[in-house]
Each structure stands twice: as C-alpha cells, then as structure tokens.
Design a protein around this motif. Structure first.
Motif, PDB file in Angstrom:
ATOM      1  N   PHE A 384      49.017  87.920 -36.338  1.00  0.00           N
ATOM      2  CA  PHE A 384      47.764  88.394 -35.753  1.00  0.00           C
ATOM      3  C   PHE A 384      47.546  89.882 -36.012  1.00  0.00           C
ATOM      4  CE2 PHE A 384      45.480  89.980 -31.889  1.00  0.00           C
ATOM      5  CZ  PHE A 384      44.255  89.391 -32.156  1.00  0.00           C
ATOM      6  N   ASP A 385      48.608  90.671 -35.941  1.00  0.00           N
ATOM      7  CA  ASP A 385      48.495  92.125 -36.039  1.00  0.00           C
ATOM      8  C   ASP A 385      48.463  92.652 -37.467  1.00  0.00           C
ATOM      9  OD1 ASP A 385      48.339  92.528 -33.334  1.00  0.00           O
ATOM     10  OD2 ASP A 385      50.466  93.006 -33.068  1.00  0.00           O
ATOM     11  N   THR A 386      48.742  91.807 -38.455  1.00  0.00           N
ATOM     12  CA  THR A 386      48.862  92.289 -39.838  1.00  0.00           C
ATOM     13  C   THR A 386      47.834  91.647 -40.759  1.00  0.00           C
ATOM     14  OG1 THR A 386      50.588  90.647 -40.345  1.00  0.00           O
ATOM     15  CG2 THR A 386      51.317  92.803 -39.559  1.00  0.00           C
ATOM     16  N   ALA A 387      46.653  91.363 -40.221  1.00  0.00           N
ATOM     17  CA  ALA A 387      45.519  90.871 -41.012  1.00  0.00           C
ATOM     18  C   ALA A 387      45.837  89.591 -41.763  1.00  0.00           C
ATOM     19  CB  ALA A 387      45.030  91.951 -41.977  1.00  0.00           C
ATOM     20  N   ALA A 388      46.588  88.699 -41.099  1.00  0.00           N
ATOM     21  CA  ALA A 388      46.814  87.367 -41.661  1.00  0.00           C
ATOM     22  C   ALA A 388      45.932  86.332 -40.988  1.00  0.00           C
ATOM     23  CB  ALA A 388      48.284  86.972 -41.524  1.00  0.00           C
ATOM     24  N   CYS A 389      45.425  86.631 -39.775  1.00  0.00           N
ATOM     25  CA  CYS A 389      44.619  85.657 -39.045  1.00  0.00           C
ATOM     26  C   CYS A 389      43.985  86.315 -37.829  1.00  0.00           C
ATOM     27  CB  CYS A 389      45.480  84.471 -38.606  1.00  0.00           C
ATOM     28  SG  CYS A 389      46.715  84.889 -37.352  1.00  0.00           S
ATOM     29  N   ASP A 390      43.107  85.557 -37.173  1.00  0.00           N
ATOM     30  CA  ASP A 390      42.489  85.979 -35.912  1.00  0.00           C
ATOM     31  C   ASP A 390      42.957  85.128 -34.739  1.00  0.00           C
ATOM     32  OD1 ASP A 390      40.694  87.993 -37.080  1.00  0.00           O
ATOM     33  OD2 ASP A 390      39.688  86.276 -37.994  1.00  0.00           O
ATOM     34  N   GLY A 391      43.960  84.315 -34.971  1.00  0.00           N
ATOM     35  CA  GLY A 391      44.476  83.399 -33.966  1.00  0.00           C
ATOM     36  C   GLY A 391      45.012  82.173 -34.667  1.00  0.00           C
ATOM     37  N   PHE A 392      45.175  81.064 -33.925  1.00  0.00           N
ATOM     38  CA  PHE A 392      45.834  79.892 -34.486  1.00  0.00           C
ATOM     39  C   PHE A 392      45.203  78.602 -33.989  1.00  0.00           C
ATOM     40  CE2 PHE A 392      48.903  83.322 -34.231  1.00  0.00           C
ATOM     41  CZ  PHE A 392      49.402  83.356 -35.527  1.00  0.00           C
ATOM     42  N   VAL A 393      45.228  77.608 -34.871  1.00  0.00           N
ATOM     43  CA  VAL A 393      44.966  76.226 -34.499  1.00  0.00           C
ATOM     44  C   VAL A 393      46.330  75.566 -34.343  1.00  0.00           C
ATOM     45  CG1 VAL A 393      44.000  74.022 -35.245  1.00  0.00           C
ATOM     46  CG2 VAL A 393      42.756  76.145 -35.712  1.00  0.00           C
ATOM     47  N   LEU A 394      46.704  75.234 -33.122  1.00  0.00           N
ATOM     48  CA  LEU A 394      48.051  74.754 -32.849  1.00  0.00           C
ATOM     49  C   LEU A 394      48.100  73.230 -32.871  1.00  0.00           C
ATOM     50  CD1 LEU A 394      49.282  77.188 -30.054  1.00  0.00           C
ATOM     51  CD2 LEU A 394      49.623  77.325 -32.526  1.00  0.00           C
ATOM     52  N   ALA A 395      48.962  72.717 -33.743  1.00  0.00           N
ATOM     53  CA  ALA A 395      49.202  71.281 -33.840  1.00  0.00           C
ATOM     54  C   ALA A 395      50.419  70.911 -33.007  1.00  0.00           C
ATOM     55  CB  ALA A 395      49.408  70.879 -35.299  1.00  0.00           C
ATOM     56  N   ALA A 396      50.530  69.619 -32.683  1.00  0.00           N
ATOM     57  CA  ALA A 396      51.592  69.170 -31.781  1.00  0.00           C
ATOM     58  C   ALA A 396      52.607  68.307 -32.513  1.00  0.00           C
ATOM     59  CB  ALA A 396      50.990  68.374 -30.621  1.00  0.00           C
ATOM     60  N   THR A 397      53.877  68.608 -32.317  1.00  0.00           N
ATOM     61  CA  THR A 397      54.936  67.753 -32.826  1.00  0.00           C
ATOM     62  C   THR A 397      55.049  66.471 -32.015  1.00  0.00           C
ATOM     63  OG1 THR A 397      56.481  68.997 -31.443  1.00  0.00           O
ATOM     64  CG2 THR A 397      56.303  69.645 -33.755  1.00  0.00           C
ATOM     65  N   HIS A 398      54.674  66.540 -30.736  1.00  0.00           N
ATOM     66  CA  HIS A 398      54.595  65.378 -29.864  1.00  0.00           C
ATOM     67  C   HIS A 398      53.593  65.722 -28.767  1.00  0.00           C
ATOM     68  CE1 HIS A 398      57.431  68.039 -27.906  1.00  0.00           C
ATOM     69  NE2 HIS A 398      57.405  67.318 -26.798  1.00  0.00           N
ATOM     70  N   SER A 399      53.039  64.706 -28.138  1.00  0.00           N
ATOM     71  CA  SER A 399      51.931  64.952 -27.219  1.00  0.00           C
ATOM     72  C   SER A 399      52.103  64.165 -25.915  1.00  0.00           C
ATOM     73  CB  SER A 399      50.617  64.547 -27.911  1.00  0.00           C
ATOM     74  OG  SER A 399      49.505  64.814 -27.112  1.00  0.00           O
ATOM     75  N   PRO A 400      51.833  64.847 -24.791  1.00  0.00           N
ATOM     76  CA  PRO A 400      51.288  66.202 -24.640  1.00  0.00           C
ATOM     77  C   PRO A 400      52.347  67.305 -24.552  1.00  0.00           C
ATOM     78  CG  PRO A 400      51.328  65.137 -22.508  1.00  0.00           C
ATOM     79  CD  PRO A 400      51.851  64.117 -23.480  1.00  0.00           C
ATOM     80  N   GLY A 401      53.640  66.951 -24.688  1.00  0.00           N
ATOM     81  CA  GLY A 401      54.718  67.901 -24.409  1.00  0.00           C
ATOM     82  C   GLY A 401      54.672  69.182 -25.205  1.00  0.00           C
ATOM     83  N   ALA A 402      54.299  69.114 -26.483  1.00  0.00           N
ATOM     84  CA  ALA A 402      54.272  70.333 -27.293  1.00  0.00           C
ATOM     85  C   ALA A 402      53.253  71.329 -26.751  1.00  0.00           C
ATOM     86  CB  ALA A 402      53.964  69.988 -28.748  1.00  0.00           C
ATOM     87  N   TYR A 403      52.109  70.828 -26.286  1.00  0.00           N
ATOM     88  CA  TYR A 403      51.098  71.719 -25.697  1.00  0.00           C
ATOM     89  C   TYR A 403      51.550  72.239 -24.341  1.00  0.00           C
ATOM     90  CZ  TYR A 403      48.042  70.042 -29.395  1.00  0.00           C
ATOM     91  OH  TYR A 403      47.493  69.747 -30.614  1.00  0.00           O
ATOM     92  N   GLU A 404      52.224  71.405 -23.580  1.00  0.00           N
ATOM     93  CA  GLU A 404      52.733  71.856 -22.282  1.00  0.00           C
ATOM     94  C   GLU A 404      53.745  72.976 -22.463  1.00  0.00           C
ATOM     95  OE1 GLU A 404      52.236  67.585 -19.901  1.00  0.00           O
ATOM     96  OE2 GLU A 404      54.131  68.093 -20.889  1.00  0.00           O
ATOM     97  N   ASP A 405      54.578  72.901 -23.516  1.00  0.00           N
ATOM     98  CA  ASP A 405      55.536  73.973 -23.798  1.00  0.00           C
ATOM     99  C   ASP A 405      54.827  75.284 -24.107  1.00  0.00           C
ATOM    100  OD1 ASP A 405      57.674  72.281 -23.439  1.00  0.00           O
ATOM    101  OD2 ASP A 405      58.100  72.009 -25.569  1.00  0.00           O
ATOM    102  N   VAL A 406      53.784  75.223 -24.928  1.00  0.00           N
ATOM    103  CA  VAL A 406      53.043  76.436 -25.286  1.00  0.00           C
ATOM    104  C   VAL A 406      52.390  77.050 -24.055  1.00  0.00           C
ATOM    105  CG1 VAL A 406      51.064  77.327 -26.575  1.00  0.00           C
ATOM    106  CG2 VAL A 406      52.656  75.752 -27.671  1.00  0.00           C
ATOM    107  N   VAL A 407      51.733  76.217 -23.260  1.00  0.00           N
ATOM    108  CA  VAL A 407      51.018  76.724 -22.077  1.00  0.00           C
ATOM    109  C   VAL A 407      51.980  77.294 -21.048  1.00  0.00           C
ATOM    110  CG1 VAL A 407      49.621  75.985 -20.097  1.00  0.00           C
ATOM    111  CG2 VAL A 407      49.016  75.242 -22.412  1.00  0.00           C
TER     112      VAL A 407
END
Length: 438
Positions: A384-407
């Motif tokens: 984010f800080d080095t002009a590679a992106c403005d954020g991320f589209v986060l995909a899940a390895t498993h659902s919903p647990g992968a999103y619960e881990d991030v949150v």
C-alpha cells in the motif's frame, strides 16, 4: 486502504479446493450463509463485497463438464441479484457488488438490476463489468462460440455508454409525489435516451428513478492492452492480478498513466490486487496452514478444468510439462493479460502447463500474505505504501473462517496503524471509497 471481499455464490471460493477444507461451511445454498458473510465483512468495515460469476459450468476441458462436477471445480453459480438482495436485507453499510456480462445481457436489463439494488440497499450497489470468456457461456445463450477478444471490448464500450446513459435518464429531482395535485413526477425531467450504436439501440428512459449514488460504482479487471484501455475509460475500482510487488508497481504506474491519458483523475480510481491471507499464531503455524489450504486440497484435474475455462482453450491434449508460449496465449480468446502477468513473475524461467494450471485452481495471480497478524499487516502495508496498490481484494482459502481471521486479527492491526477505517463515516459505497457522486 480499501478492502474488498471476493465472493462466489457457489460451492467454493475462488480457491477451488476450499469446499474440501474441514472448516468450510457447506451452506452455499442457503440465504443465511451469505448474510453471515456480509455481516462478518461489515463488522470489519470492508468497503465492499462482490461476487464473481460465470454463465456456464467449466466445460471447455475435453468438451465436457464432467470433471468440474466431479471435482467441485466451481460448477455451482447462483443468481447474484437474488443473493445480493438477501445480503442487503441483513446489512446496513457494506457495499454490494455483482458480476454481470456485457456479452450476454442487455444494457436495459443491467441498468435496471443495479439501479434497483442501489435503491433497495440505500446506495451500496456496484457492478463488476466483464465481457465473459469462453464458448461454454456462448452455448448457453444459443451461440456456438464466444466473440473474439477485442470485439468483446468494442461491444462493451457501447454497452457502458448505453447503461450509464439509462442511469441518467431521470434527473435527481424528477420525482414530485404531490398527492393534492396528482403530480407524480415531472415529465420534463425524465428523458428518452435514444442511444444508437453499431451493437445496441436503446430507447429508454429507465423504469427506475435516479439512484442514491447517481450511478452504481463500476469495477473492472481487464489486464490486456485492450482491457487496460477499457478500464482507463470506465472503471472506478480496478481489480488486478499482480503476483509480485514489482509487477504490481509497474502495472499501477502504467494503468494510472492510461487513466490520465483518458482525461480522468488517476487518484479517483483505486487499483486493488487480489490477495490471500493465511494467518497463524506463529510464522510456522501460518506456513502449516498455507500448505493445507493452498497445496493439499486441489485435485490436478480441477486445475486443468479451470484453466481451460479461463483461457477458452482445451488443454486436454497437451502434456503437463509443455511450455506456455506466446503463440498459445494468442490462440486463446480468454483472459490473456493475467497469463502474461504470471509469466513476467517467473523472471525469464519457462512456465509450463502444470505451473499455469496450479495458479488457476488457487487463483494465485495475486500475492499471498502468510504469517502472524502483525506480519500480514506489514506485508499489506508495504504494498500500500510503495505505489503497488490502493488496497486489496481479499480471497478466502476457506469460508467464512478466512474472513473471520482477517476481521478479528488483521483489521485491528491495520486500524492501530491508521491505514484503515475503524467505522463507516458515510452512508453509500461512494462515501466509503471517496468517490464523487456523478
């Protein structure tokens, strides 16, 4: 930093082995499953959740859907307008996006669908614009084969002209609702479109008044030469597939320059690479989870089935150690730019069919952030800080647990660093993204 959840309304996430993971919930045919996902991401203050889609089962490999069905290689795809409707009813703030094709739908249908969603969600709708990619989709709509690569984008330009025009056929203050005098709306402020191009003729006006956002937010993921130009003209969020940070920085600079050349403000368009996060209690624990999630659960036939779908090319007669050449890429009519980005990340080494198929089954065209919550936040912040992106589209390895881990683990760390919001401060998706209302 913008954060977007990358969804599938089906049996697996974009990682085709996710349905086999012991922690995955097999609730993909129930409304409550998608409502739970929406509430989870909203708890983490995500800008948006959007759903990928195809209009056919993967059926290019060997000319059959058998392997996709047998291996669970994303054969199930629910109707997204219904899915987003039930999520809208269960959430209040998070943006809601769906993939709709410019090749097999009509401008009026898409304009009405997303205008309706924007009203019923009170300004949270987004459209992921795609041109569709393979013959299996064509054959579900009465055609024998898919349109050519550049031809699809020529048609898509007209589609966007007509659709955005329909969204503008009602002026903001057209509704009067004067009960006493019997005046519902001002006819001088509701206009026929009368669009006419080479591909489309649309009279209008739209049957849905102007929406809370003015227009739904537009996402696009084109990464070929023609796709880059299309995104520069239309996209407000650009979904990228950049496997390494150097590739991402180069793509970021190139795309932002093209946006400026198109006469738009580059800072008003966000570029978001797809990424996986694998979070553990320690670095070793995270690596163990990564091995299970991304390497042990994908069957090789699922990989080849999904690669054939992506490239619109039947790989069933090619050996796994065959090299991916320029000629092979150009002979396909599917997603070319993504494959070229992957080859660039190989640093001059030969990419084989097995390499490419493995990437497709796990969708590893984006970065993999693996480690503790702190180290994952470090990696995301570096991009984010080095002009590679403005954020991320986060995909899940498993659902919903992968999103619960991030949150639960990563979002609080990003919030402590001041690079991600700790609450929603506006009411619409455009508010979340800092986008001007058209």
């Amino acid at each position: 930093m913008s954060l977007v959840g990358f969804m599938q309304a089906g049996n697996a996430t974009v990682y085709s082995g996710s349905w086999r993971h012991p922690a995955t919930e097999h609730g993909f045919l129930s409304a409550s499953y998608y409502q739970k996902l929406g509430r989870t991401l909203e708890e983490g203050c995500f800008d948006l959740m959007f759903f990928d889609d195809r209009l056919a089962m993967p059926g290019v490999y060997g000319g059959s859907v058998a392997e996709a069905v047998l291996r669970g290689a994303r054969p199930v795809k629910l109707d997204l307008s219904v899915v987003l409707g039930v999520v809208a009813a269960a959430t209040r703030s998070i943006g809601l996006g769906a993939t709709y094709s410019t090749t097999y739908y009509s401008p009026f249908h898409v304009a009405r669908t997303f205008a309706t969603l924007d009203h019923l969600s009170e300004g949270r709708a987004a459209w992921n614009v795609v041109t569709s990619i393979n013959d299996s989709e064509a054959q579900n709509f009465g055609l024998s084969e898919h349109l050519g690569h550049d031809e699809r984008y020529d048609r898509a330009d007209e589609f966007l002209e007509a659709t955005t025009g329909l969204w503008d056929t009602w002026e903001d203050d057209a509704l009067v609702l004067d009960r006493e005098n019997g005046i519902f709306a001002d006819p001088d402020k509701v206009h026929e479109l009368n669009y006419e191009g080479d591909w489309y003729k649309v009279r209008g006006p739209l049957t849905v008044p102007r929406t809370p956002q003015g227009r739904p937010v537009l996402l696009q993921a084109g990464s070929s030469g023609r796709g880059l130009a299309f995104a520069a003209r239309w996209a407000e969020l650009i979904f990228t597939g950049d496997p390494g940070i150097e590739v991402a920085r180069s793509h970021y600079a190139e795309q932002k320059a093209k946006i400026a050349e198109a006469g738009r403000d580059p800072d008003a368009v966000k570029m978001l690479p797809m990424a996986y996060t694998v979070i553990g209690e320690s670095e070793d624990h995270a690596r163990e989870r990564e091995q299970l999630f991304l390497n042990d659960l994908v069957h090789p036939m699922a990989s080849l089935t999904l690669l054939s779908e992506l490239m619109n090319y039947d790989f069933s007669g090619i050996e796994l150690d065959a090299p991916i050449t320029d000629e092979l890429i150009e002979s396909s009519s599917g997603v070319r730019g993504l494959v070229k980005n992957l080859r660039a990340n190989f640093g001059g080494e030969t990419m084989t069919l097995a390499d490419l198929a493995g990437h497709r089954a796990t969708l590893l065209q984006g970065p993999r952030f693996v480690g503790t919550a702190t180290s994952v936040a470090d990696q995301m912040e570096e991009w984010f800080d080095t002009a590679a992106c403005d954020g991320f589209v986060l995909a899940a390895t498993h659902s919903p647990g992968a999103y619960e881990d991030v949150v639960r683990l990563v979002v609080p760390e990003l919030q402590r660093r001041g690079v991600f919001r700790d609450r929603y401060t506006g009411t619409t998706l455009r508010d979340h993204l800092g986008l001007v209302r058209p």
